[in-house]
Scaffold this motif. Structure first.
Motif, PDB file in Angstrom:
ATOM      1  N   LYS A  68     -52.726 -33.696 -46.456  1.00  0.00           N
ATOM      2  CA  LYS A  68     -52.654 -35.159 -46.465  1.00  0.00           C
ATOM      3  C   LYS A  68     -52.211 -35.675 -47.836  1.00  0.00           C
ATOM      4  N   VAL A  71     -48.528 -35.261 -48.195  1.00  0.00           N
ATOM      5  CA  VAL A  71     -47.792 -36.268 -47.435  1.00  0.00           C
ATOM      6  C   VAL A  71     -47.723 -37.573 -48.241  1.00  0.00           C
ATOM      7  N   LEU A  72     -48.848 -37.945 -48.857  1.00  0.00           N
ATOM      8  CA  LEU A  72     -48.863 -39.147 -49.702  1.00  0.00           C
ATOM      9  C   LEU A  72     -47.833 -39.043 -50.818  1.00  0.00           C
ATOM     10  N   GLN A  73     -47.739 -37.865 -51.396  1.00  0.00           N
ATOM     11  CA  GLN A  73     -46.794 -37.662 -52.494  1.00  0.00           C
ATOM     12  C   GLN A  73     -45.347 -37.714 -52.000  1.00  0.00           C
ATOM     13  N   TYR A  74     -45.091 -37.120 -50.835  1.00  0.00           N
ATOM     14  CA  TYR A  74     -43.732 -37.169 -50.274  1.00  0.00           C
ATOM     15  C   TYR A  74     -43.346 -38.618 -49.979  1.00  0.00           C
ATOM     16  N   GLN A  75     -44.309 -39.392 -49.448  1.00  0.00           N
ATOM     17  CA  GLN A  75     -44.023 -40.798 -49.130  1.00  0.00           C
ATOM     18  C   GLN A  75     -43.719 -41.572 -50.418  1.00  0.00           C
ATOM     19  N   ARG A  76     -44.471 -41.287 -51.460  1.00  0.00           N
ATOM     20  CA  ARG A  76     -44.295 -41.977 -52.739  1.00  0.00           C
ATOM     21  C   ARG A  76     -42.910 -41.711 -53.317  1.00  0.00           C
ATOM     22  N   GLY A  78     -40.302 -40.280 -51.614  1.00  0.00           N
ATOM     23  CA  GLY A  78     -39.229 -40.303 -50.630  1.00  0.00           C
ATOM     24  C   GLY A  78     -38.558 -38.963 -50.434  1.00  0.00           C
ATOM     25  N   SER A  80     -39.444 -34.289 -50.728  1.00  0.00           N
ATOM     26  CA  SER A  80     -40.487 -33.269 -50.847  1.00  0.00           C
ATOM     27  C   SER A  80     -40.810 -32.956 -52.304  1.00  0.00           C
ATOM     28  N   ASP A 131     -55.122 -38.712 -54.959  1.00  0.00           N
ATOM     29  CA  ASP A 131     -54.422 -38.439 -53.689  1.00  0.00           C
ATOM     30  C   ASP A 131     -55.309 -37.659 -52.731  1.00  0.00           C
ATOM     31  N   THR A 136     -55.439 -45.177 -53.458  1.00  0.00           N
ATOM     32  CA  THR A 136     -54.164 -45.702 -53.958  1.00  0.00           C
ATOM     33  C   THR A 136     -54.176 -45.765 -55.477  1.00  0.00           C
TER      34      THR A 136
END
Ligand code: ZN
Length: 157
Positions: A68, A71-76, A78, A80, A131, A136
């Motif tokens: 999880k 995933v937060l880091q990838y979203q941040r 944009g 991998s 994270d 946040t």
């Protein structure tokens, strides 16, 4: 890790002199320590503890938490990318601190006499701890935990 192997042990007494310990410790250079994110002292387990079944958290929920956090880091970012890949500038942008966290960190830097690189390490690790909790904002407790992982930077002797 020190000459007799018992420095910091709860079960055996270390009889090394502070000079011996310092000399041994100096074999690991500061710049090298600066490049290691986590410094942790781990006490040896007794035979009893080794034989008993572990009663800590199992790996499965930990794996889920790590996934999880990733995933937060990838979203941040944009893509991998993880916090580990941040350069100093990106780190400053991503790791915003409130005034409480900032003053805690500044206090630690000056009282533990930490380098600029150690400062970056603490920020990066704090972001990762936040994270892992799906938080946040980086909170003071995240900074405090990350500071705990700089054991070898501290002037303990
Ligand atoms: Zn010793």
């Amino acid at each position: 890790m020190y000459p007799c192997g018992f420095f910091g042990s709860h079960s055996h007494e270390c009889r090394c002199t502070s000079t011996q310990i310092q000399r041994y410790r100096n074999k690991i250079s500061g710049p090298l320590l600066d490049r290691i994110d986590l410094h942790l002292e781990v006490n040896p387990l007794s035979q009893q503890e080794l034989m008993n079944k572990a009663n800590g958290e199992s790996s499965e929920p930990i794996r889920e938490r790590v996934e999880k956090a990733r995933v937060l880091q990838y979203q941040r970012f944009g893509e991998s990318r993880t916090n580990a890949s941040l350069n100093a500038k990106e780190l400053q942008e991503i790791c915003e601190l409130d005034s409480g966290s900032r003053s805690l960190l500044e206090q630690a830097i000056s009282s533990l006499d930490l380098s600029a690189r150690a400062y970056d390490r603490i920020l990066r690790v704090s972001r990762t701890i936040a994270d892992l909790e799906a938080s946040t904002a980086i909170q003071a407790q995240h900074i405090a935990e990350a500071i705990q992982y700089r054991t070898l930077d501290r002037k303990l002797w």
